[in-house]
Motif scaffolding. Structure first.
Motif, short mmCIF file in Angstrom:
data_model
loop_
_atom_site.label_atom_id
_atom_site.label_comp_id
_atom_site.label_asym_id
_atom_site.label_seq_id
_atom_site.Cartn_x
_atom_site.Cartn_y
_atom_site.Cartn_z
N THR A 4 0.85 -1.19 0.00
CA THR A 4 0.00 0.00 0.00
C THR A 4 0.88 1.24 0.00
O THR A 4 1.81 1.35 0.80
N THR A 5 0.59 2.17 -0.91
CA THR A 5 1.34 3.43 -0.96
C THR A 5 0.88 4.32 0.19
O THR A 5 -0.30 4.58 0.35
N TYR A 6 1.84 4.76 1.02
CA TYR A 6 1.50 5.64 2.13
C TYR A 6 2.10 7.04 1.97
O TYR A 6 1.73 7.95 2.72
N ALA A 7 2.98 7.22 1.00
CA ALA A 7 3.54 8.56 0.77
C ALA A 7 4.06 8.64 -0.66
O ALA A 7 4.55 7.66 -1.22
N THR A 8 3.92 9.80 -1.24
CA THR A 8 4.51 10.09 -2.55
C THR A 8 5.29 11.38 -2.42
O THR A 8 5.02 12.20 -1.54
N GLY A 9 6.26 11.55 -3.28
CA GLY A 9 7.05 12.77 -3.22
C GLY A 9 8.15 12.79 -4.24
O GLY A 9 8.17 11.99 -5.17
N ARG A 10 9.08 13.70 -4.04
CA ARG A 10 10.19 13.88 -4.97
C ARG A 10 11.47 13.54 -4.25
O ARG A 10 11.60 13.73 -3.04
N ALA A 11 12.42 13.01 -5.00
CA ALA A 11 13.69 12.59 -4.41
C ALA A 11 14.82 12.80 -5.40
O ALA A 11 14.61 12.90 -6.61
N GLU A 12 16.01 12.87 -4.86
CA GLU A 12 17.23 12.87 -5.67
C GLU A 12 17.70 11.43 -5.76
O GLU A 12 17.73 10.72 -4.76
N LEU A 13 18.05 11.00 -6.95
CA LEU A 13 18.51 9.63 -7.16
C LEU A 13 20.00 9.65 -7.45
O LEU A 13 20.46 10.33 -8.37
N ARG A 14 20.73 8.90 -6.65
CA ARG A 14 22.18 8.76 -6.87
C ARG A 14 22.47 7.29 -7.07
O ARG A 14 21.96 6.44 -6.34
N GLN A 15 23.30 6.98 -8.03
CA GLN A 15 23.73 5.60 -8.19
C GLN A 15 24.69 5.27 -7.06
O GLN A 15 25.40 6.13 -6.55
N ALA A 16 24.70 4.03 -6.64
CA ALA A 16 25.55 3.62 -5.54
C ALA A 16 27.02 3.80 -5.91
O ALA A 16 27.40 3.68 -7.07
N GLY A 17 27.83 4.09 -4.92
CA GLY A 17 29.25 4.31 -5.14
C GLY A 17 30.04 3.02 -5.30
O GLY A 17 29.50 1.93 -5.28
N ILE A 18 31.33 3.13 -5.43
CA ILE A 18 32.21 1.99 -5.66
C ILE A 18 32.20 1.03 -4.47
O ILE A 18 32.30 -0.18 -4.63
N SER A 19 32.07 1.55 -3.25
CA SER A 19 32.06 0.65 -2.09
C SER A 19 30.85 -0.27 -2.11
O SER A 19 30.96 -1.45 -1.80
N GLU A 20 29.69 0.25 -2.52
CA GLU A 20 28.52 -0.60 -2.63
C GLU A 20 28.70 -1.60 -3.76
O GLU A 20 28.25 -2.74 -3.67
N PHE A 21 29.35 -1.18 -4.84
CA PHE A 21 29.60 -2.09 -5.97
C PHE A 21 30.47 -3.26 -5.53
O PHE A 21 30.20 -4.40 -5.86
N LEU A 22 31.48 -2.98 -4.75
CA LEU A 22 32.37 -4.04 -4.30
C LEU A 22 31.70 -4.99 -3.31
O LEU A 22 31.97 -6.18 -3.31
N THR A 23 30.80 -4.49 -2.49
CA THR A 23 30.13 -5.35 -1.51
C THR A 23 29.06 -6.23 -2.15
O THR A 23 28.63 -7.19 -1.54
N THR A 24 28.62 -5.90 -3.36
CA THR A 24 27.62 -6.75 -4.02
C THR A 24 28.27 -7.79 -4.91
O THR A 24 27.60 -8.49 -5.64
N TYR A 25 29.60 -7.91 -4.86
CA TYR A 25 30.35 -8.93 -5.60
C TYR A 25 30.10 -8.87 -7.10
O TYR A 25 29.87 -9.87 -7.75
N GLY A 26 30.10 -7.65 -7.63
CA GLY A 26 30.03 -7.48 -9.07
C GLY A 26 28.65 -7.60 -9.67
O GLY A 26 28.51 -7.79 -10.86
#
Length: 104
Positions: free
Chosen positions: A31-53
């Protein structure tokens, strides 16, 4: 401080709700409880390394104005794509939220 001009993406925040049918079966719906606007950033290199490629297209960070009650049990819908919230951090003192998410 969050600049209004950086909040370019429309998002929905959804929460699971359980419904008990007259037959006794339980179903879970989002169920949707809120809508709005956000800034979207792609994950950085540290997140890339922790997801094992797995690739950074499956990880993102959403920055939005502060909203009470957001938890990691919730999810984000952005441009038809569903994102599970895996971590959140408050920005300032009730100024904003940083939601780290993984594509569902």
């Amino acid at each position: 401080m969050i600049k209004a001009g950086s909040l370019q993406h429309h998002i929905e925040l959804q929460r699971p709700t359980e419904t008990v049918h007259h037959t006794g079966s339980v179903s879970t719906e989002w169920t949707t409880y809120a809508t709005g606007r956000a800034e979207l950033r792609q994950a950085g290199i540290s997140e890339f390394l922790t997801t094992y490629g797995e690739g950074t297209e499956n990880n993102a960070v959403f920055i939005l104005r502060w909203l009470p009650g957001v938890t990691v049990a919730d999810r984000i819908v952005h441009a038809g794509k569903v994102w599970n919230i895996v971590a959140l951090a408050e920005i300032g003192r009730r100024r904003g939220l940083e939601l780290r998410a993984v594509a569902a």
